[in-house]
Design an enzyme around this catalytic site. Structure first.
Site, PDB file in Angstrom:
ATOM      1  N   GLU B 166       0.829  -1.211   0.000  1.00 19.97           N
ATOM      2  CA  GLU B 166       0.000   0.000   0.000  1.00 19.97           C
ATOM      3  C   GLU B 166       0.854   1.248   0.000  1.00 19.97           C
ATOM      4  OE1 GLU B 166       0.560   1.829   2.885  1.00 19.97           O
ATOM      5  OE2 GLU B 166       1.744   0.080   3.535  1.00 19.97           O
ATOM      6  N   GLU B 308       4.324  -0.426   1.715  1.00 17.97           N
ATOM      7  CA  GLU B 308       4.535  -0.748   0.299  1.00 17.97           C
ATOM      8  C   GLU B 308       4.474  -2.252   0.023  1.00 17.97           C
ATOM      9  OE1 GLU B 308       8.224   0.799  -1.268  1.00 17.97           O
ATOM     10  OE2 GLU B 308       7.833   2.832  -0.590  1.00 17.97           O
TER      11      GLU B 308
END
Lengths: 342, 342
Positions: B166, B308
């Site tokens: 994310e 991430e």
């Protein structure tokens, strides 16, 4: 000992601040990359070429019933290493590390393995440390030299990260004796279940270590301690790690046995631990104490207790990842990413 | 939800007992391999093909000064992902995982990136949760569906291990709000420093979460909670994980944000967590609570707080190693190694 390069480390730290992530967001990976920069003397360290050298030796104390496995398993496992079937083989292949197996003190005949292993046998195992010194001073010197030569060979082969592995039925007993003696803690605080002895076996191990410590008397120098209580593969690993630190090549330490050897090495040449990282915390009781004495914080805690170098190989991708991130990530300016507010 | 295969798990456990190592000596690696056997329904699981799907979205609450970075960094980082310069790119490449980036709610225009990313924008970010529901019920349904579709796409592409990543400036604030609401714990126990806010920023974050919780009122269903307090990328990850569990494909959870999404998913479909492992414990304060509520024990604890998908990718080699050992190690009988004494 080589000088660790603080300037390269500082430059690496400054480089980390430029990468497209919040400062510090990669946690220990940042520190690992910068530590390797300090080891290699360059702000952007070269990719890691890891070499695993596995030293095998037997232990007279096995006759005291301190292991869940018979002594012949040392020979059998060396054959398994040569055939590629052990955990260390699988992990070395998976993580692109070269593997060499060295007979420095196995009690059986391994000549049939030819050049599948390195034959550097100093003796057919150690004496039983309950009643005798593990090895003579001369044997110890030879075993240390085997380890030093293997570090040189690994470096000559292109390695820039050294990993020591070990195999030797009963070797958690001498390792516990060394840690107990060097740290001045009781056997009960150090002795664990090794390959998986039951409660009775654990009591035998504690008693064996206590008797060996009583017999050996005053600890004296680390050399004397190693000869009195150690193992031939432990001495070789000690030499391997010492030579790595002298040459300025970092090492990733495996579990309990290797850490015991590292503790001896650090006592012989204080400051050597600067060149080492601890791969993992093993299940073995005294490992935590030894790591703490070396000032090392393990990278992994997976409940492992196999040895062979398996814990170090499992942690190797963490170091490889740290170098890849340090080297390949974009910077704030190259990627056009805004830095912090205010 | 798919049925997790207990019989395959039991067969895998029996297989582990045959491998040339003391029983249990590989610690958690043994359990990981057997868990994957249960997920795949076969005693020897296939090699892992990991797919990382990174969902990006923006958050209205960013205007409350809860992040150390300006909101524009979401757009900038998506461009960095597309160009291959971020941590997730480096780690995905290093560990052989496919990476897809999905715009499910970024506030800026990313159309210029073309097919370098997947365009599935539901809205230009969420509303500020201090004053409004984060999203409408219809937006939530669409974001969940984006995640579901992406799980299907990853599986169709050959993935047998799903990783969600994310990106979204300020998204530790809605994640903390969700965890706080679902677990009924105070914002102070959950809110952390995210990308690195100072003490003042931390106080603003805690206040923002407290206000959002007060505004949203009774928690109600997990769906309502997600729409009131969540984020578009969090909803998409929730759908991604739900679909993986429905399809019987395991997932390796990343850090704080993904775990918040996983907690919502587990509340929507209890039992989904059977299909997940937690890659790491992040630095973010409430992560521990959320993992504990899911019954998951993190594999790594490296002090990371990047997101991430970076933590999951760092842990991926542990799972790959577990499968390789399970599959490739010799057995006691094949290697002629003696088993335990007595």
């Amino acid at each position: 000992m080589s000088a660790w390069d603080r300037e390269a480390y500082d430059k690496a730290r400054a480089h980390q601040q430029q990468l497209t992530k919040p400062p510090g967001a990669l946690g220990r990976l940042e520190e690992l990359a910068c530590w390797l920069a300090g080891c290699q003397g360059q702000a952007i360290p070269d990719r890691l070429q890891a070499a695993v050298t596995l030293f095998a030796g037997d232990h007279g104390v096995a006759e005291a019933g301190v292991s869940a496995f018979p002594q012949v398993v040392t020979v059998e496992m060396v054959k398994n290493f040569a055939a590629g079937g052990a955990a260390v083989n699988v992990l070395a292949k998976a993580h692109h590390a070269r593997l060499r197996v060295v007979d420095v003190g196995v009690a059986g005949d391994l000549s049939a393995l030819g050049d599948a292993i390195i034959h550097a046998k100093v003796a057919h195992g150690t004496a039983n440390i309950i009643d005798h010194a593990a090895m003579t001073t001369e044997q110890m010197a030879r075993a240390l030299q085997v380890g030093r030569s293997q570090a040189d060979a690994a470096i000559a082969g292109g390695a820039n990260l050294l990993i020591a592995g070990e195999m030797g039925i009963a070797n958690t007993t001498p390792a516990a004796a060394l840690i107990s003696a060097l740290l001045g803690v009781s056997p009960e605080a150090v002795v664990g279940r090794g390959t998986g002895v039951d409660d009775q076996g654990l009591r035998r191990k504690i008693a064996a270590v206590a008797k060996a410590l009583a017999r050996a008397g005053e600890v004296g120098t680390p050399d004397r301690c190693l000869a009195q209580l150690g193992g031939l593969e432990i001495a070789a690993i000690c030499g391997f790690l010492l030579r790595g630190a002298e040459r300025g090549v970092p090492a990733l330490l495996d579990g309990f046995i290797v850490t015991a050897a590292a503790l001896v090495a650090e006592r012989m040449a204080p400051g050597s631990a600067r060149w080492w990282q601890a791969a993992h915390r093993s299940q073995e009781l005294g490992h935590r104490l030894a790591l703490s004495a070396l000032g090392l914080k393990p990278l992994l805690d997976m409940g492992m207790r196999l040895g062979e170098g398996s814990g170090a190989l499992l942690a190797l991708p963490l170091l490889q990842s740290a170098v890849a991130l340090h080297t390949d990530m974009a910077t704030f300016s190259s990627a056009g990413v805004s830095t912090e507010v205010g």
